[in-house]
Write a protein that holds these residues in place. Structure first.
Motif, short mmCIF file in Angstrom:
data_model
loop_
_atom_site.label_atom_id
_atom_site.label_comp_id
_atom_site.label_asym_id
_atom_site.label_seq_id
_atom_site.Cartn_x
_atom_site.Cartn_y
_atom_site.Cartn_z
N VAL A 153 54.77 60.59 30.15
CA VAL A 153 55.32 59.25 29.94
C VAL A 153 56.63 59.15 30.70
N LEU B 196 54.27 54.28 25.28
CA LEU B 196 53.06 55.10 25.29
C LEU B 196 51.86 54.30 25.79
N ASP B 197 51.71 53.06 25.31
CA ASP B 197 50.58 52.23 25.74
C ASP B 197 50.63 51.96 27.23
N ALA C 200 49.49 55.08 29.09
CA ALA C 200 48.04 55.29 28.99
C ALA C 200 47.29 54.33 29.90
N VAL D 178 50.49 61.59 27.65
CA VAL D 178 49.32 60.92 27.09
C VAL D 178 48.07 61.48 27.78
N ASP D 179 47.00 61.60 27.03
CA ASP D 179 45.71 62.06 27.56
C ASP D 179 44.65 61.03 27.21
N CYS D 180 43.86 60.64 28.20
CA CYS D 180 42.82 59.62 28.01
C CYS D 180 41.46 60.27 27.79
N GLN E 291 45.04 54.56 20.33
CA GLN E 291 45.81 55.79 20.17
C GLN E 291 45.34 56.54 18.92
N TYR F 229 44.53 59.02 23.79
CA TYR F 229 44.00 57.66 23.66
C TYR F 229 42.50 57.70 23.90
N ILE G 255 49.86 62.66 23.20
CA ILE G 255 49.27 61.59 22.39
C ILE G 255 47.99 61.15 23.07
N ALA H 73 48.98 62.48 17.27
CA ALA H 73 49.65 63.33 18.24
C ALA H 73 49.26 64.80 18.08
N GLY I 118 45.32 62.83 32.22
CA GLY I 118 46.56 62.65 31.49
C GLY I 118 47.77 62.66 32.40
#
Length: 236
Positions: free
Chosen positions: A48, A54-55, A58, A13-15, A75, A95, A93, A78, A45
Motif C-alpha cells: 500500500v 486499502l481499497d 487493491a 494487499v493480496d488479491c 476485504q 481481497y 490484507i 488481515a 499483491g
C-alpha cells in the motif's frame, strides 16, 4: 513528527481472484518476480502506497493484472503473523475478487506470467497464501448462499444449467434442479432472452441475462439460494 520507539511495519494487499469457466472454478495466480520465493506461484499483491487507502491499493493492483475496473471485491481478515514474510514485518490484507474469465482473457497483462489454475489442482503457494485462499473460499460459500454475488463470475448471457453448475461447483454437491430453478426465477433477478444455447443439445437452453436495476437494488437481500443442509461452513 513521528511516534517514538516504533519500528517500521509494511502493509500489503493480496488479491484472491476467482473465476468460473462454465464447468469449474479457477484461481488466477502469478509467478513472483523477485526474491524470496522468486518464480514461485503467488497471489497478485503489492504494498500500500503512502497516499492510498486499502481499497485503492487493491483496485490498482487488480487493474495492473487484468486491466479491469469496477470489479466485485471484498476485504477479508488481515494476516499478521510476525514471521509470515522472511524479509520484513508485513501485515497483509487479502481481497476476494470475482471476475468473468472471458473479459480477463481479452485484457491479460503478460508481464506477470499469470495463469488460471483449477481450484482442485493448485500449485504450492508462497508464504501463507494458501491459508488466504482457504479462508476466502469459505467466506464465499457462506455469502453466496444468501446473496447473488456469483453472478459476477458470469458473462452477459448465460443459461440456467450454467448457473446450477456454478453453484454445484462451489459447494461440491448436487442440487435439485426444480427447486433451484424455482428459487432463482422467484428472485426476479433474471431476464429471459430469445436465443438459445444449442452447444450441449438439439433442444438447447434459453439464455438469460441479469436485470441490472433489480440486481443492484437486491444485492444485499437474503434470497436463500442454497438449502440449509448445504451451508456447512463457518460464517466468521
Amino acid at each position: 513528527m513521528q511516534y517514538s520507539n516504533q519500528k517500521r511495519l509494511l502493509v500489503a494487499v493480496d488479491c484472491i481472484i476467482f473465476g468460473f469457466d462454465g464447468s469449474e472454478y479457477k484461481l488466477l495466480l502469478i509467478q513472483r518476480g523477485f526474491a524470496p520465493e522468486k518464480e514461485k506461484w503467488s497471489l497478485m499483491g503489492g504494498f500500500v502506497q503512502e497516499t492510498e487507502s486499502l481499497d485503492e491499493a487493491a483496485n490498482r493492483i487488480l487493474n495492473q493484472l487484468t486491466g479491469l475496473h469496477d470489479i466485485y471485491m471484498e476485504q477479508i481478515q488481515a494476516f499478521s503473523r510476525p514471521d509470515r514474510d522472511p524479509i520484513e514485518r508485513v501485515v497483509a490484507i487479502p481481497y476476494v475478487a470475482l471476475i468473468d474469465i472471458e473479459k480477463y482473457q481479452r485484457q491479460i497483462n503478460d508481464n506477470f506470467h499469470a495463469h488460471w489454475f483449477p481450484l482442485k489442482a493448485l500449485p504450492k503457494l508462497i508464504f501463507d497464501h494458501q491459508e488466504m485462499v482457504d479462508l476466502a473460499l469459505n467466506k464465499l460459500r457462506y455469502k453466496a448462499a444468501f446473496h447473488p454475488i456469483l453472478f459476477e463470475l458470469l458473462p452477459d448471457k448465460f443459461t440456467l444449467p450454467q448457473l446450477q453448475a456454478m453453484y454445484e461447483g462451489l459447494y461440491e454437491t448436487k442440487i435439485d434442479k426444480r427447486n433451484f430453478t424455482r428459487k432463482l426465477l422467484s428472485t426476479n433477478l433474471l431476464k429471459k432472452e430469445k436465443e438459445k444455447d444449442k452447444s450441449s443439445s438439439k433442444k438447447g437452453a434459453y439464455y438469460y441475462s441479469l436485470d441490472e436495476g433489480h440486481y443492484k437494488d437486491n444485492f444485499l437481500s437474503i434470497h436463500n439460494f442454497m438449502p440449509k443442509s448445504e451451508i456447512f461452513f463457518e460464517s466468521n
